[in-house]
Design a protein around this motif. Structure first.
Motif, PDB file in Angstrom:
ATOM      1  N   LEU B 233      42.569  55.091  69.196  1.00 54.12           N
ATOM      2  CA  LEU B 233      42.624  54.064  67.805  1.00 54.12           C
ATOM      3  C   LEU B 233      43.750  53.976  67.437  1.00 54.12           C
ATOM      4  CD1 LEU B 233      39.250  54.643  65.728  1.00 54.12           C
ATOM      5  CD2 LEU B 233      40.172  52.694  67.016  1.00 54.12           C
ATOM      6  N   ASN B 234      44.308  54.524  67.795  1.00 53.24           N
ATOM      7  CA  ASN B 234      46.239  55.386  67.545  1.00 53.24           C
ATOM      8  C   ASN B 234      46.429  54.280  68.815  1.00 53.24           C
ATOM      9  OD1 ASN B 234      46.100  56.476  65.860  1.00 53.24           O
ATOM     10  ND2 ASN B 234      45.954  58.827  66.881  1.00 53.24           N
ATOM     11  N   ASN B 235      46.492  53.957  70.332  1.00 46.47           N
ATOM     12  CA  ASN B 235      46.934  53.130  71.252  1.00 46.47           C
ATOM     13  C   ASN B 235      46.192  52.295  71.001  1.00 46.47           C
ATOM     14  OD1 ASN B 235      49.294  52.119  73.246  1.00 46.47           O
ATOM     15  ND2 ASN B 235      48.166  53.800  74.344  1.00 46.47           N
ATOM     16  N   LEU B 236      46.139  50.376  70.057  1.00 45.52           N
ATOM     17  CA  LEU B 236      44.491  49.866  70.239  1.00 45.52           C
ATOM     18  C   LEU B 236      44.847  49.515  71.132  1.00 45.52           C
ATOM     19  CD1 LEU B 236      42.361  49.270  68.121  1.00 45.52           C
ATOM     20  CD2 LEU B 236      43.425  47.918  66.947  1.00 45.52           C
ATOM     21  N   TYR B 237      45.897  49.030  72.288  1.00 49.86           N
ATOM     22  CA  TYR B 237      46.177  48.136  72.686  1.00 49.86           C
ATOM     23  C   TYR B 237      46.138  48.950  74.937  1.00 49.86           C
ATOM     24  CZ  TYR B 237      46.520  44.412  69.740  1.00 49.86           C
ATOM     25  OH  TYR B 237      45.489  43.778  68.838  1.00 49.86           O
ATOM     26  N   GLY B 238      46.356  50.232  74.427  1.00 45.85           N
ATOM     27  CA  GLY B 238      46.451  51.128  76.130  1.00 45.85           C
ATOM     28  C   GLY B 238      45.837  51.934  76.060  1.00 45.85           C
ATOM     29  N   SER B 239      45.882  53.013  76.807  1.00 48.35           N
ATOM     30  CA  SER B 239      44.634  54.284  76.611  1.00 48.35           C
ATOM     31  C   SER B 239      45.027  55.415  75.775  1.00 48.35           C
ATOM     32  CB  SER B 239      45.766  54.934  78.228  1.00 48.35           C
ATOM     33  OG  SER B 239      45.242  54.348  79.221  1.00 48.35           O
ATOM     34  N   GLY B 240      44.169  55.330  75.912  1.00 43.04           N
ATOM     35  CA  GLY B 240      43.754  57.003  74.832  1.00 43.04           C
ATOM     36  C   GLY B 240      44.425  58.236  75.935  1.00 43.04           C
ATOM     37  N   ASP B 241      42.787  59.080  75.831  1.00 51.13           N
ATOM     38  CA  ASP B 241      42.906  60.702  76.189  1.00 51.13           C
ATOM     39  C   ASP B 241      42.220  60.699  77.118  1.00 51.13           C
ATOM     40  OD1 ASP B 241      41.710  60.871  74.515  1.00 51.13           O
ATOM     41  OD2 ASP B 241      42.223  62.809  73.443  1.00 51.13           O
ATOM     42  N   SER B 242      42.071  61.763  77.559  1.00 48.98           N
ATOM     43  CA  SER B 242      40.890  61.906  78.413  1.00 48.98           C
ATOM     44  C   SER B 242      39.474  61.789  78.370  1.00 48.98           C
ATOM     45  CB  SER B 242      40.932  63.559  79.023  1.00 48.98           C
ATOM     46  OG  SER B 242      41.204  64.363  78.632  1.00 48.98           O
ATOM     47  N   CYS B 243      39.440  61.662  77.093  1.00 44.79           N
ATOM     48  CA  CYS B 243      38.175  62.111  75.774  1.00 44.79           C
ATOM     49  C   CYS B 243      37.904  60.507  75.004  1.00 44.79           C
ATOM     50  CB  CYS B 243      37.798  62.675  74.945  1.00 44.79           C
ATOM     51  SG  CYS B 243      38.371  64.392  75.096  1.00 44.79           S
ATOM     52  N   SER B 244      38.868  59.068  75.979  1.00 41.88           N
ATOM     53  CA  SER B 244      38.692  58.114  75.195  1.00 41.88           C
ATOM     54  C   SER B 244      37.677  57.597  75.576  1.00 41.88           C
ATOM     55  CB  SER B 244      39.778  57.282  75.191  1.00 41.88           C
ATOM     56  OG  SER B 244      41.392  58.176  74.329  1.00 41.88           O
ATOM     57  N   ALA B 245      37.058  56.518  75.219  1.00 39.94           N
ATOM     58  CA  ALA B 245      35.811  55.412  75.290  1.00 39.94           C
ATOM     59  C   ALA B 245      36.382  54.040  75.290  1.00 39.94           C
ATOM     60  CB  ALA B 245      34.781  56.134  75.446  1.00 39.94           C
ATOM     61  N   TYR B 246      36.783  52.931  75.964  1.00 41.11           N
ATOM     62  CA  TYR B 246      37.206  51.921  74.936  1.00 41.11           C
ATOM     63  C   TYR B 246      36.104  50.743  75.127  1.00 41.11           C
ATOM     64  CZ  TYR B 246      40.941  54.339  77.305  1.00 41.11           C
ATOM     65  OH  TYR B 246      41.250  55.943  77.321  1.00 41.11           O
ATOM     66  N   GLY B 247      34.971  50.322  75.379  1.00 42.03           N
ATOM     67  CA  GLY B 247      34.171  49.982  75.961  1.00 42.03           C
ATOM     68  C   GLY B 247      34.075  48.885  73.798  1.00 42.03           C
ATOM     69  N   ASN B 248      33.819  50.069  73.318  1.00 42.98           N
ATOM     70  CA  ASN B 248      33.183  49.017  71.469  1.00 42.98           C
ATOM     71  C   ASN B 248      34.856  48.491  71.097  1.00 42.98           C
ATOM     72  OD1 ASN B 248      30.914  48.784  71.896  1.00 42.98           O
ATOM     73  ND2 ASN B 248      30.408  51.085  71.935  1.00 42.98           N
ATOM     74  N   ARG B 249      35.889  49.773  71.645  1.00 41.40           N
ATOM     75  CA  ARG B 249      36.943  49.616  70.379  1.00 41.40           C
ATOM     76  C   ARG B 249      37.890  48.097  70.843  1.00 41.40           C
ATOM     77  NH1 ARG B 249      42.607  51.884  73.239  1.00 41.40           N
ATOM     78  NH2 ARG B 249      42.196  50.137  74.217  1.00 41.40           N
ATOM     79  N   ASN B 250      37.385  47.764  72.154  1.00 33.53           N
ATOM     80  CA  ASN B 250      38.062  46.460  72.846  1.00 33.53           C
ATOM     81  C   ASN B 250      37.347  45.305  72.425  1.00 33.53           C
ATOM     82  OD1 ASN B 250      39.744  48.109  74.315  1.00 33.53           O
ATOM     83  ND2 ASN B 250      38.646  48.163  75.976  1.00 33.53           N
ATOM     84  N   PHE B 251      35.559  46.111  72.361  1.00 34.97           N
ATOM     85  CA  PHE B 251      34.647  44.265  71.703  1.00 34.97           C
ATOM     86  C   PHE B 251      35.892  44.174  70.868  1.00 34.97           C
ATOM     87  CE2 PHE B 251      31.758  42.484  69.231  1.00 34.97           C
ATOM     88  CZ  PHE B 251      30.823  41.603  70.031  1.00 34.97           C
ATOM     89  N   TRP B 252      35.426  45.033  69.542  1.00 34.28           N
ATOM     90  CA  TRP B 252      36.261  44.682  68.261  1.00 34.28           C
ATOM     91  C   TRP B 252      37.704  44.079  67.856  1.00 34.28           C
ATOM     92  CZ3 TRP B 252      40.385  47.674  65.351  1.00 34.28           C
ATOM     93  CH2 TRP B 252      40.448  47.100  64.354  1.00 34.28           C
ATOM     94  N   ARG B 253      38.823  44.782  68.862  1.00 35.10           N
ATOM     95  CA  ARG B 253      39.542  44.858  69.129  1.00 35.10           C
ATOM     96  C   ARG B 253      40.104  43.174  69.418  1.00 35.10           C
ATOM     97  NH1 ARG B 253      42.208  46.880  73.409  1.00 35.10           N
ATOM     98  NH2 ARG B 253      41.688  44.899  74.391  1.00 35.10           N
ATOM     99  N   ILE B 254      39.329  42.613  70.890  1.00 33.97           N
ATOM    100  CA  ILE B 254      39.078  41.425  71.063  1.00 33.97           C
ATOM    101  C   ILE B 254      39.324  39.893  70.234  1.00 33.97           C
ATOM    102  CG2 ILE B 254      38.866  39.832  73.174  1.00 33.97           C
ATOM    103  CD1 ILE B 254      39.165  42.363  74.975  1.00 33.97           C
ATOM    104  N   TYR B 255      37.530  40.612  70.157  1.00 39.16           N
ATOM    105  CA  TYR B 255      36.925  39.880  68.878  1.00 39.16           C
ATOM    106  C   TYR B 255      38.060  39.533  67.364  1.00 39.16           C
ATOM    107  CZ  TYR B 255      33.059  37.672  66.442  1.00 39.16           C
ATOM    108  OH  TYR B 255      32.748  36.611  65.388  1.00 39.16           O
ATOM    109  N   THR B 256      38.474  40.387  67.037  1.00 35.02           N
ATOM    110  CA  THR B 256      39.663  40.459  66.247  1.00 35.02           C
ATOM    111  C   THR B 256      40.720  39.430  66.458  1.00 35.02           C
ATOM    112  OG1 THR B 256      38.812  42.358  64.915  1.00 35.02           O
ATOM    113  CG2 THR B 256      40.602  41.831  64.096  1.00 35.02           C
ATOM    114  N   ASP B 257      41.548  39.647  67.373  1.00 38.91           N
ATOM    115  CA  ASP B 257      42.546  39.285  67.569  1.00 38.91           C
ATOM    116  C   ASP B 257      41.965  37.199  68.070  1.00 38.91           C
ATOM    117  OD1 ASP B 257      44.117  41.162  68.123  1.00 38.91           O
ATOM    118  OD2 ASP B 257      44.196  41.462  69.981  1.00 38.91           O
ATOM    119  N   TRP B 258      41.548  37.634  68.983  1.00 38.34           N
ATOM    120  CA  TRP B 258      40.747  36.110  69.437  1.00 38.34           C
ATOM    121  C   TRP B 258      40.336  35.445  67.506  1.00 38.34           C
ATOM    122  CZ3 TRP B 258      37.670  37.086  74.463  1.00 38.34           C
ATOM    123  CH2 TRP B 258      39.178  36.680  75.608  1.00 38.34           C
ATOM    124  N   PHE B 259      39.235  35.623  67.209  1.00 39.23           N
ATOM    125  CA  PHE B 259      38.224  35.305  66.250  1.00 39.23           C
ATOM    126  C   PHE B 259      38.618  35.381  64.721  1.00 39.23           C
ATOM    127  CE2 PHE B 259      36.577  34.893  70.418  1.00 39.23           C
ATOM    128  CZ  PHE B 259      36.218  33.533  70.916  1.00 39.23           C
TER     129      PHE B 259
END
Lengths: 125, 731
Positions: B233-259
């Motif tokens: 979350l701290n690097n919302l448009y990039g990578s986190g660390d070895s414990c990061s997963a991105y699927g639900n973050r990206n869903f939320w981020r892309i939706y918010t950006d677009w709509f």
């Protein structure tokens, strides 16, 4: 001879970030999601999935232990997008009584391998 | 299926009605996502996620075009991708029917799938992007289309080819999200509870207890079971660390950006509170009632557009001003005031299912489907029975006879129509309306309120063989029953016009010493009347030229015929016709047609000549010897053979005439039944017992004349005797 100025590029530069790939499970692992006493004080619920395996028809076996006694609830695994889902099960509190319950999800895969989740400990009032 | 058709129609008509408004439904103003707005328990609201009318096909297309203005040459992008799509059947708790098409764009597929599955097109676009970057890529590989949403492509196993390809990926992903919402307890992340949600597949990365607020968020975690950790979350448009997963973050981020916000209430707000029907004796009145409110300008009155789809599938739109008093809305939306209700009544004159879909018309082009509701005006089908659909008459007078009764239960005493539809062998279908007004006292007795005048009967001539279907309908006549026609009965007929089938297996002369017969055997049946043993006529022309007819019935057992034709076994015939006059006969054998359309079309199976001429027996008088005895008599031994070839197995008589020295003639009848193997060898088939041999006593020395006659034995050879030879003996 003058040169025609460069026109607008036809390919728009992208500002879209790269979508990082979702991490992949290293192996097969049952994972408990819900492990909690239900409102109403009569039942305990548990749910879970099996990471690293998508198959239909494996055996999900939720084990509940408390006060030196054991109860179990079974479900049949169904394939989900990235996991095998064991769904939600409930057991009555009466059987084991109040106190600290240890809940574990065991999964017997179609290839007969047995996998066991990390246990969750729940305080049941 | 009807619902889908109606909804599609409603949208089409809506486009007409809403002329002047922007073609693209405006979205909320999108802005860059801020990580602190991410709520793991409420990634997106149900209202946003399950809004199957979030975007129509043109809106999706415009959006895709805005993301990829130019697709790289030789690539297919979502902007210009097309494919044929199958029709997917409706299933309870899943999606309504998806009507397939020969060629559909990606935008049309996304719009239609969203509509039939009740999943937001915006959410589908975001899913396509977060799984395969398909929305923004101008050079996507074919493989990205094959697994566009990740359905059937587990991270740890090969993809399931049965759900590969763009359409199936979009359809089955939307269907899966719908199933999450309709069968939540079959899955593991449950709305309204605390769920342990991991940050990563790696258990050591930990988890937190997340109170999942709604079905949509639970569904996203079922689809992708990890939440973003702080590093992601701290690097919302990039990578986190070895414990990061991105699927639900990206869903939320892309939706918010677009709509825009994933949790902002949908606008306009509103509902369809009532869609009801009130019946009278001549028609019905539908009432549509509810409210609509533009949340951005809540004190202003907006329009609600009602699209009514009638049982015949037609849709009409009605614009209403939502300005009626609704104090409850004033209470729920402070500052909005009460004037946001809408209500209309619509008279209708047919029974069946009606659907009303109401759109709130936002003040900034933000139109939204508030809801669709259905009511049904019950229809009673006519009662009635077809008492008979039968074939009557024969040959040119063959016809279907139809009879029965029917009445409309809502106007039981009125005579209604019955329609008879006949499908002819050439595929044409002709309907005839009958007035069911003939007296049927039995109906009056069974249904006193209906009275007697409900019978119908008629005949329909037919002239050719083939397959017919006759169907009889009772015609709904009361206003609400129009179109509700009852199938009273259908019957299929296979009427062959073929002639009788048959064969004459044998036609021959059969005789012995007592009788002579023409024997005729074979089989015959009428393909249109297999259960009937049909007549067989034999016309026999005698040697004198006269002809006589002999009728028989082909009813003898012939299992072999049944095995070949499935005709039943009793279609054989085997008959004899006695004859007394030798000569050449002619026999003609006819199968007599009995089935309706082939009546009179009798089949000639065979004409043949049968030689029943008389013929003399043959034979040989081989020897006549005499031996003188001690007492002065002579022992005359005669031998030879004789055959009547018309009865070759029978032994003939041989008459021996002995004329003595005194001129006296004595005759002796012998039977030629002694073994003569040599004769049998020369005349095969005659047996070996045609010899004669006997000894006669002579009393007077001198010279004798011994003559032997073969005697005609067959019936037709009576009197036809052959003098084999005469011999002279002396003692």
């Amino acid at each position: 001879m003058s040169q025609t100025p460069t026109t607008t590029p036809t390919v728009r530069p992208t500002t879209q970030p790269t979508n990082d790939p979702e991490p992949v499970p290293a192996g097969v692992e049952p994972v408990l999601v819900i492990a909690a006493a239900d409102e109403g004080g009569e039942t305990v619920s548990a749910s879970g999935y099996v990471a690293g395996l998508v198959e239909d028809g494996g055996a999900c076996h939720f084990v509940f232990e408390a006060n030196g006694k054991q109860a179990a609830a079974d479900s049949v695994g169904i394939p989900d997008v990235r996991t095998t889902s064991c769904g939600l099960v409930q057991v009555p509190i009466d059987g084991l009584g109040s106190g600290s319950w240890k809940i574990t999800l065991e999964y017997t895969a179609l290839d007969a391998n047995l996998y066991t989740s990390l246990s969750e400990t729940v305080t049941v009032p | 299926m009807m619902r889908i058709k109606n909804l599609v129609a409603a949208v089409a008509v809506g486009a007409l009605l809403l002329v002047g408004l922007p073609a693209v439904v405006n979205t909320e103003v999108a802005q860059a996502a801020t990580a602190s707005d991410f709520k793991p328990g409420n990634i997106i609201s149900d209202a946003q996620f399950y809004n199957g009318d979030a975007m129509d096909a043109s809106s999706v297309q415009n959006f895709l075009n805005s993301q990829v203005p130019t697709c790289r040459s030789s690539y297919a992008c979502l902007t210009n991708y097309r494919q044929s799509t199958p029709t997917m059947a409706a299933s309870a708790g899943r999606c309504d029917t998806y009507p397939g098409s020969g060629s559909e764009s990606a935008a049309e597929i996304i719009a239609k799938v969203g509509r039939v599955c009740g999943i937001s097109q915006k959410a589908m676009l975001v899913l396509l992007e977060k799984e395969q970057s398909l929305v923004t890529m101008s050079n996507p590989s074919q493989g990205r289309f094959e697994s566009a949403t990740g359905m059937g492509c587990p991270d740890t196993a090969p993809c399931d080819s049965s759900v590969a390809g763009f359409f199936y990926q979009v359809y089955y992903a939307a269907r899966q999200f719908k199933i999450y919402s309709t069968s939540p307890n079959s899955f593991n992340h449950i709305a309204g509870r605390n769920n342990n949600v991991r940050f990563s597949p790696n258990a050591s990365c930990g988890s937190t207890s997340v109170y999942i607020e709604n079905l949509a968020t639970a569904g996203l975690y079922n689809y992708t079971p990890y939440q973003p950790n702080a590093a992601a979350l701290n690097n919302l448009y990039g990578s986190g660390d070895s414990c990061s997963a991105y699927g639900n973050r990206n869903f939320w981020r892309i939706y918010t950006d677009w709509f825009g916000s994933t949790t902002e209430p949908v606008n306009p707000a509103g509902s369809v509170d009532e869609f009801s029907v009130s019946l009278s004796s001549t028609g019905a009145t539908l009432t549509v009632r509810g409210w609509a409110l533009d949340l951005k300008s809540s004190s202003k009155v907006i329009e609600a557009h009602v699209y009514l789809t009638k049982p015949d599938g037609t849709t009409t739109g009605t614009p209403l001003r939502a300005d009626k008093s609704r104090p409850d809305i004033a209470n729920a939306y402070p500052g909005a005031g009460a004037n946001h209700g809408y209500q209309t009544t619509i008279p209708v004159s047919a029974g069946g299912s009606y659907q009303a879909c109401v759109y709130g018309i936002g003040l900034s082009g933000n139109n939204r489907l508030l809801d669709c509701k259905s009511v049904t005006i019950a229809q009673n089908y006519p009662q009635g029975v077809v008492d008979g659909i039968d074939v009557t008459g024969k040959g040119a007078s063959t016809a279907f006879a139809v009879r029965g009764w029917t009445f409309d239960p809502n106007i039981a005493s009125t005579s209604i129509e019955a329609h008879v539809y006949i499908t002819y062998p050439d595929g044409t279908r002709r309907g005839t309306a009958l007035r069911a007004n003939q007296a049927r006292p039995d109906i009056a007795a069974a249904y006193p309120a209906a009275g007697a005048n409900h019978g119908f009967s008629s005949t329909f001539p037919i002239s050719q063989g083939g397959t017919y279907e006759v169907c009889v309908f009772g015609i709904g006549t009361y206003w609400s029953n129009k179109g509700a026609n009852a199938v009273l009965g259908c019957k299929t007929f296979n009427l062959p016009s073929a002639y009788p089938l048959g064969t004459v297996d044998s036609a021959a002369l059969v005789q012995d010493e007592k009788s002579a017969n023409i024997a005729i055997a074979g089989w015959a049946f009428d393909t249109g009347a297999l259960n009937t043993a049909i007549p067989v006529h034999v016309y026999l022309t005698k040697p004198d030229g006269t002809t006589s007819g002999y009728p028989f019935v082909a009813n003898k057992q012939r299992d072999d015929v049944n095995r070949v034709y499935g005709s039943g076994a009793n279609h054989g015939f085997s008959e004899v016709i006695p004859i007394t006059v030798p000569g050449v006969y002619k026999a003609c054998v006819f199968g007599i047609a009995v089935s309706p359309l082939s009546d009179g079309k009798n089949a000639l199976f065979l004409c043949t000549t049968i030689d029943a001429s008389a013929a003399n027996p043959i034979g040989s008088f081989d020897s006549a010897t005499v031996v003188k005895a001690g007492d002065g008599t002579g022992a005359l031994t005669v031998s030879g053979w004789s055959i009547d070839q018309q009865v070759p197995a029978m032994s003939t008589q041989v008459h021996v005439y002995v004329t003595g020295p005194d001129g006296v003639q004595r005759g002796t009848a012998l039977v030629a039944n002694k073994t003569r193997a040599d004769v049998g060898r020369v005349y095969p088939g005659t047996g070996t017992t045609h010899g004669f041999s006997d000894t006669l006593t002579l009393t007077q020395p001198g010279t004798y004349s011994v003559c032997a006659f073969a005697i005609g034995t067959a019936k037709l050879n009576a009197g036809r005797n052959t003098l084999m030879s005469c011999k002279s003996v002396t003692y």
